[in-house]
Design a protein around this motif. Structure first.
Motif, mmCIF file in Angstrom:
data_model
loop_
_atom_site.group_PDB
_atom_site.id
_atom_site.type_symbol
_atom_site.label_atom_id
_atom_site.label_comp_id
_atom_site.label_asym_id
_atom_site.label_seq_id
_atom_site.Cartn_x
_atom_site.Cartn_y
_atom_site.Cartn_z
ATOM 1 N N HIS A 87 0.827 -1.216 0.000
ATOM 2 C CA HIS A 87 0.000 0.000 0.000
ATOM 3 C C HIS A 87 0.865 1.271 0.000
ATOM 4 O O HIS A 87 0.548 2.233 -0.691
ATOM 5 C CB HIS A 87 -0.976 -0.016 1.187
ATOM 6 N N ILE A 91 0.861 4.602 -2.461
ATOM 7 C CA ILE A 91 0.747 5.956 -1.892
ATOM 8 C C ILE A 91 1.917 6.840 -2.330
ATOM 9 O O ILE A 91 1.729 7.986 -2.716
ATOM 10 C CB ILE A 91 0.652 5.848 -0.344
ATOM 11 N N GLU A 146 -1.291 2.447 14.747
ATOM 12 C CA GLU A 146 -0.221 3.452 14.827
ATOM 13 C C GLU A 146 0.484 3.644 13.503
ATOM 14 O O GLU A 146 0.758 4.778 13.083
ATOM 15 C CB GLU A 146 0.848 2.969 15.811
ATOM 16 N N LEU A 148 -0.518 3.111 10.540
ATOM 17 C CA LEU A 148 -1.389 3.807 9.569
ATOM 18 C C LEU A 148 -1.375 5.316 9.812
ATOM 19 O O LEU A 148 -1.338 6.105 8.866
ATOM 20 C CB LEU A 148 -2.838 3.337 9.690
ATOM 21 N N LEU A 149 -1.438 5.690 11.089
ATOM 22 C CA LEU A 149 -1.408 7.116 11.415
ATOM 23 C C LEU A 149 -0.089 7.719 10.928
ATOM 24 O O LEU A 149 -0.068 8.795 10.320
ATOM 25 C CB LEU A 149 -1.558 7.336 12.921
ATOM 26 N N GLU A 151 1.834 6.644 8.552
ATOM 27 C CA GLU A 151 1.821 6.669 7.088
ATOM 28 C C GLU A 151 0.960 7.832 6.582
ATOM 29 O O GLU A 151 1.306 8.503 5.610
ATOM 30 C CB GLU A 151 1.294 5.326 6.565
ATOM 31 N N TYR A 152 -0.159 8.074 7.269
ATOM 32 C CA TYR A 152 -1.007 9.193 6.855
ATOM 33 C C TYR A 152 -0.252 10.514 6.989
ATOM 34 O O TYR A 152 -0.236 11.332 6.066
ATOM 35 C CB TYR A 152 -2.312 9.238 7.685
ATOM 36 N N LEU A 153 0.395 10.721 8.154
ATOM 37 C CA LEU A 153 1.149 11.967 8.357
ATOM 38 C C LEU A 153 2.239 12.099 7.299
ATOM 39 O O LEU A 153 2.441 13.163 6.719
ATOM 40 C CB LEU A 153 1.788 11.981 9.751
#
Lengths: 326, 326
Positions: A87, A91, A146, A148-149, A151-153
């Protein structure tokens, strides 16, 4: 690395066996769709060091968990990592991973999304095969969410580099796999906390080394362009440190270069030279060494177990600066 | 629908409460990244009938599971559905969902991938809160993986429409939620098998109705263009049936139209007219009614429980052809 490389061999055998069984099982539902499993399988066989499953395995077996059971559960961490990487590559729009085409480049985005989803489901399938304790289950949820968070940031170029480093590397790669291993073995909370502190230090040191290698790495050794981190405008600790240490003039030159849409090789050389003028690589190396020494000191406070050897291997790897331009 | 709509109200209350708690929890790790939870929350509040959680809830409470516990576990199915839809919309490149912008259209693909991943993780977080039995856990793994396989086949325009219908609708929406509810309540395997058979019939009937509505729906009632399925070149059972029933000439006209890169409204009318000449809508309606009648017959063989009422509601909805052009 003695412990890791022999672990990797055994872990990969178990992974391939699991995935083959799974492919057979899913092909009864649809032969054509079981390609999702083959994608995961060849992705795993293309490389990786198995550091997360190794940390989990040695953490739990060091404190009495049966080796077969620990090996089985360790597969969760590599399948979860496969999910993350497949993933992440979509991204980050990365064309290459471990020298091979990324899944979405080789196939397409839909297939890569689904193959990543499947890898996450397989990680869970293994993890919940035998019901974990409530505390292990809770740490596992946190471990998954955690990252995922983080990776989002990261995907939004968030300026809080330390939080990203903490979430994506320290916690995800080091703290949580060890914590889960120790919790499974029902180790005393005081010992768990000491190990977590050690793993935090190592995690940050590991990330700093990675950032340093990303800009100052000797390409023939690292196998990765030392311009790519800068060209991707990756917001690393090196840049943060430079901003704190640079003069107004140096900062002006840097900002003018860094705001360019496409950084050429010459631009990257100039940025590197600015960093060097501010002794950034020396400062980062010193910080890495300090964190490694802190870890070593804390290691002595815990009665020796097999996990010590693995951690020593990782530390030796981190303080090896042979691939850094000097 | 009395049962479903009152269930939806209660289910949504529980979902929102869970997501608010989760947002607070994750915002301690990173306030900015907790937007992933808010995306999931507003996606859920934008619509949906809650058919999967309702089936799970009524299946388990009909056979003795505590209502609060069943409601808590039913949330898994809506969070999992949220995961599926967010990722499906990226895969299908859909700009709209439930009249609103899809997540990747409103934000971007990276955020939608991560929001979908988070929804899947939350589904699991709830499902494994209390350890399920080995058989429930196994069915849950299958439930999750089957739908991915179906989605993969669908994304590759696989010709095996029946397998896709079976995986994506019959098993995912109908069979598995009921089976999981019954297994949780430790219902006798013979009763479970009968319910599964009923749900299979309903699932296929539901999909056929959906396909019929997709081509013959009255747009002001369905809220969806009756050209879109054809324009997307969706390989439905209607097309399969047409191919079996059409003359060589009719097939030739159809193939010439269908191979066009972009189908205009007039082309869609012509295809509809070809289908009608071959009495496809009548044949499909007859098949739907037959499957619904089969289900009703099987329903009588099971001693009455509350789940009967829910299933009757779903059946009444399926055989309502008020939105079909005649």
């Amino acid at each position: 690395m003695k412990n890791i490389s022999s672990f990797k061999k055994e872990c990969d055998g178990a992974l391939i066996e699991f995935l083959q069984k799974k492919e057979t099982e899913l092909s009864t539902m649809s032969n054509d769709a079981s390609i999702l499993i083959r994608i995961i399988s060849s992705f795993i066989q293309n490389g990786g060091k198995r550091i997360r499953p190794a940390l989990y395995y040695f953490a739990s077996t060091s404190y009495g968990i049966d080796k077969n059971e620990a090996m089985r559960l360790s597969l969760t961490f590599e399948l979860f990592q496969t999910f993350c990487l497949i993933h992440d590559d979509i991204i980050d729009q990365s064309p290459l991973r471990r020298g091979n085409k990324t899944v979405h480049s080789q196939y397409n985005i839909p297939t890569a999304i689904l193959a990543g989803d499947m890898a996450l489901m397989l990680a869970d399938e293994i993890f919940f095969e035998k019901p974990p304790s409530a505390s292990v289950k809770q740490t596992y949820d946190t471990f998954k969410q955690e990252v995922l968070l983080g990776e989002y940031l990261d995907s939004t170029n968030h300026p809080d580099v330390e939080t990203i480093m903490d979430l994506k590397t320290a916690r995800y790669t080091f703290i949580r796999p060890v914590e889960l291993g120790l919790q499974t073995a029902q180790v005393d909370q005081k010992i768990i906390d000491t190990w977590k502190h050690i793993m935090y230090q190592i995690g940050i040191a590991f990330q700093l080394k990675d950032d340093l290698t990303g800009v100052y790495g000797i390409e023939v050794i690292t196998g990765k362009s030392s311009d790519s981190d800068l060209q991707e405008k990756k917001n690393t600790y090196l840049i943060e440190l430079f901003k704190q240490n640079a003069s107004t003039d140096q900062l002006k030159v840097f900002n003018n270069l860094f705001k360019k849409k496409k950084l050429k090789s010459g631009d990257c050389d100039q940025i590197r030279s600015l960093f060097t003028q501010c002794t950034i690589p020396t400062l980062v190396q010193a910080e890495i060494i300090q964190k490694v020494n802190n870890s070593k000191e804390s290691l002595h406070s815990i009665p020796y177990v097999k996990l010590h050897d693995l951690v020593e291997e990782v530390l030796a790897h981190i303080v090896d600066f042979g691939m850094i331009m000097t």
